[in-house]
Scaffold this motif. Structure first.
Motif, PDB file in Angstrom:
ATOM      1  N   PRO A  54       0.828  -1.208   0.000  1.00  0.00           N
ATOM      2  CA  PRO A  54       0.000   0.000   0.000  1.00  0.00           C
ATOM      3  C   PRO A  54       0.868   1.267   0.000  1.00  0.00           C
ATOM      4  N   MET A  55       0.439   2.255  -0.769  1.00  0.00           N
ATOM      5  CA  MET A  55       1.135   3.550  -0.837  1.00  0.00           C
ATOM      6  C   MET A  55       0.319   4.500  -1.698  1.00  0.00           C
ATOM      7  N   THR A  56       0.807   5.708  -1.862  1.00  0.00           N
ATOM      8  CA  THR A  56       0.235   6.656  -2.803  1.00  0.00           C
ATOM      9  C   THR A  56       1.250   6.831  -3.919  1.00  0.00           C
ATOM     10  N   MET A  57       0.774   6.683  -5.166  1.00  0.00           N
ATOM     11  CA  MET A  57       1.702   6.688  -6.293  1.00  0.00           C
ATOM     12  C   MET A  57       1.014   7.177  -7.557  1.00  0.00           C
ATOM     13  N   MET A  58       1.786   7.821  -8.418  1.00  0.00           N
ATOM     14  CA  MET A  58       1.298   8.248  -9.718  1.00  0.00           C
ATOM     15  C   MET A  58       1.524   7.105 -10.706  1.00  0.00           C
ATOM     16  N   PHE A  59       0.523   6.854 -11.535  1.00  0.00           N
ATOM     17  CA  PHE A  59       0.615   5.825 -12.559  1.00  0.00           C
ATOM     18  C   PHE A  59       0.285   6.413 -13.923  1.00  0.00           C
ATOM     19  N   LYS A  60       0.943   5.914 -14.934  1.00  0.00           N
ATOM     20  CA  LYS A  60       0.568   6.183 -16.311  1.00  0.00           C
ATOM     21  C   LYS A  60      -0.694   5.367 -16.577  1.00  0.00           C
ATOM     22  N   VAL A  61      -1.562   5.823 -17.490  1.00  0.00           N
ATOM     23  CA  VAL A  61      -2.728   5.036 -17.872  1.00  0.00           C
ATOM     24  C   VAL A  61      -2.573   4.595 -19.317  1.00  0.00           C
ATOM     25  N   LYS A  62      -3.022   3.389 -19.604  1.00  0.00           N
ATOM     26  CA  LYS A  62      -2.885   2.842 -20.950  1.00  0.00           C
ATOM     27  C   LYS A  62      -3.685   3.667 -21.951  1.00  0.00           C
ATOM     28  N   ASP A  63      -4.906   4.077 -21.552  1.00  0.00           N
ATOM     29  CA  ASP A  63      -5.779   4.851 -22.419  1.00  0.00           C
ATOM     30  C   ASP A  63      -6.276   6.069 -21.639  1.00  0.00           C
ATOM     31  N   PRO A  64      -5.811   7.270 -21.985  1.00  0.00           N
ATOM     32  CA  PRO A  64      -6.228   8.472 -21.245  1.00  0.00           C
ATOM     33  C   PRO A  64      -7.747   8.665 -21.190  1.00  0.00           C
ATOM     34  N   ALA A  65      -8.497   8.088 -22.107  1.00  0.00           N
ATOM     35  CA  ALA A  65      -9.962   8.197 -22.083  1.00  0.00           C
ATOM     36  C   ALA A  65     -10.541   7.578 -20.812  1.00  0.00           C
ATOM     37  N   ASP A  74     -12.704   9.889  -5.747  1.00  0.00           N
ATOM     38  CA  ASP A  74     -13.437   8.665  -6.078  1.00  0.00           C
ATOM     39  C   ASP A  74     -12.740   7.436  -5.512  1.00  0.00           C
ATOM     40  N   LYS A  75     -13.535   6.513  -4.980  1.00  0.00           N
ATOM     41  CA  LYS A  75     -13.045   5.177  -4.607  1.00  0.00           C
ATOM     42  C   LYS A  75     -13.097   4.356  -5.887  1.00  0.00           C
ATOM     43  N   VAL A  76     -11.996   3.670  -6.203  1.00  0.00           N
ATOM     44  CA  VAL A  76     -11.910   2.928  -7.460  1.00  0.00           C
ATOM     45  C   VAL A  76     -11.353   1.527  -7.251  1.00  0.00           C
ATOM     46  N   ARG A  77     -11.618   0.710  -8.234  1.00  0.00           N
ATOM     47  CA  ARG A  77     -10.972  -0.601  -8.388  1.00  0.00           C
ATOM     48  C   ARG A  77     -10.198  -0.500  -9.688  1.00  0.00           C
ATOM     49  N   PHE A  78      -8.977  -1.040  -9.698  1.00  0.00           N
ATOM     50  CA  PHE A  78      -8.126  -0.853 -10.871  1.00  0.00           C
ATOM     51  C   PHE A  78      -7.171  -2.025 -11.047  1.00  0.00           C
ATOM     52  N   ARG A  79      -6.613  -2.088 -12.235  1.00  0.00           N
ATOM     53  CA  ARG A  79      -5.635  -3.124 -12.571  1.00  0.00           C
ATOM     54  C   ARG A  79      -4.381  -2.434 -13.091  1.00  0.00           C
ATOM     55  N   VAL A  80      -3.242  -2.775 -12.507  1.00  0.00           N
ATOM     56  CA  VAL A  80      -1.955  -2.246 -12.946  1.00  0.00           C
ATOM     57  C   VAL A  80      -1.140  -3.398 -13.515  1.00  0.00           C
ATOM     58  N   GLU A  81      -0.484  -3.133 -14.625  1.00  0.00           N
ATOM     59  CA  GLU A  81       0.445  -4.096 -15.219  1.00  0.00           C
ATOM     60  C   GLU A  81       1.723  -3.365 -15.570  1.00  0.00           C
ATOM     61  N   GLU A  82       2.818  -4.105 -15.627  1.00  0.00           N
ATOM     62  CA  GLU A  82       4.084  -3.508 -16.029  1.00  0.00           C
ATOM     63  C   GLU A  82       4.170  -3.585 -17.551  1.00  0.00           C
ATOM     64  N   ILE A  83       4.211  -2.430 -18.182  1.00  0.00           N
ATOM     65  CA  ILE A  83       4.279  -2.356 -19.644  1.00  0.00           C
ATOM     66  C   ILE A  83       5.498  -1.529 -20.009  1.00  0.00           C
ATOM     67  N   GLY A  84       6.432  -2.141 -20.699  1.00  0.00           N
ATOM     68  CA  GLY A  84       7.647  -1.433 -21.096  1.00  0.00           C
ATOM     69  C   GLY A  84       8.430  -0.873 -19.928  1.00  0.00           C
ATOM     70  N   GLY A  85       8.396  -1.584 -18.787  1.00  0.00           N
ATOM     71  CA  GLY A  85       9.136  -1.157 -17.609  1.00  0.00           C
ATOM     72  C   GLY A  85       8.428  -0.097 -16.776  1.00  0.00           C
ATOM     73  N   THR A  86       7.179   0.229 -17.132  1.00  0.00           N
ATOM     74  CA  THR A  86       6.417   1.248 -16.411  1.00  0.00           C
ATOM     75  C   THR A  86       5.141   0.643 -15.864  1.00  0.00           C
ATOM     76  N   TYR A  87       4.854   0.883 -14.592  1.00  0.00           N
ATOM     77  CA  TYR A  87       3.594   0.435 -14.021  1.00  0.00           C
ATOM     78  C   TYR A  87       2.469   1.286 -14.619  1.00  0.00           C
ATOM     79  N   THR A  88       1.539   0.608 -15.279  1.00  0.00           N
ATOM     80  CA  THR A  88       0.492   1.280 -16.057  1.00  0.00           C
ATOM     81  C   THR A  88      -0.875   0.773 -15.661  1.00  0.00           C
ATOM     82  N   VAL A  89      -1.813   1.701 -15.441  1.00  0.00           N
ATOM     83  CA  VAL A  89      -3.208   1.327 -15.164  1.00  0.00           C
ATOM     84  C   VAL A  89      -3.822   0.911 -16.507  1.00  0.00           C
TER      85      VAL A  89
END
Length: 96
Positions: A54-65, A74-89
């Motif tokens: 657990p922490m607070t962190m900035m993530f790149k998003v795969k699709d800005p839309a 907002d309370k959210v549920r999300f999926r993060v994957e490592e894409i090209g060495g970057t943790y991406t929502v």
């Protein structure tokens, strides 16, 4: 024949858990949305699929839309994957 039935029984137990783990969503709160930059800051619980505590962190998003669906607080549920060495929502949705 017994070997086939045993293999099917094992697959019936393992497959649902594998599918669930592959699709597991983490929970968090949106702290900041930077739509133009394609980033979101999340205060989150553990992200099991990447082994993040657990922490607070900035993530790149795969699709800005995707960011049109969320706002700060907002309370959210999300999926993060490592894409090209970057943790991406790769998925984000309002928590139910």
């Amino acid at each position: 024949m017994k070997a086939i039935l045993r293999a099917l029984a094992i697959a019936a137990l393992v497959v649902p858990f594998s599918i669930h783990a592959a699709d597991a969503l983490s929970e968090g709160t949106v702290k900041k949305v930077e739509a133009a930059a394609g980033r979101v800051t999340l205060a989150h619980g553990p992200i099991e699929n990447i082994g993040m505590p657990p922490m607070t962190m900035m993530f790149k998003v795969k699709d800005p839309a995707m960011l049109k669906k969320v706002k700060e607080g907002d309370k959210v549920r999300f999926r993060v994957e490592e894409i090209g060495g970057t943790y991406t929502v790769v998925r984000i949705e309002a928590a139910k």
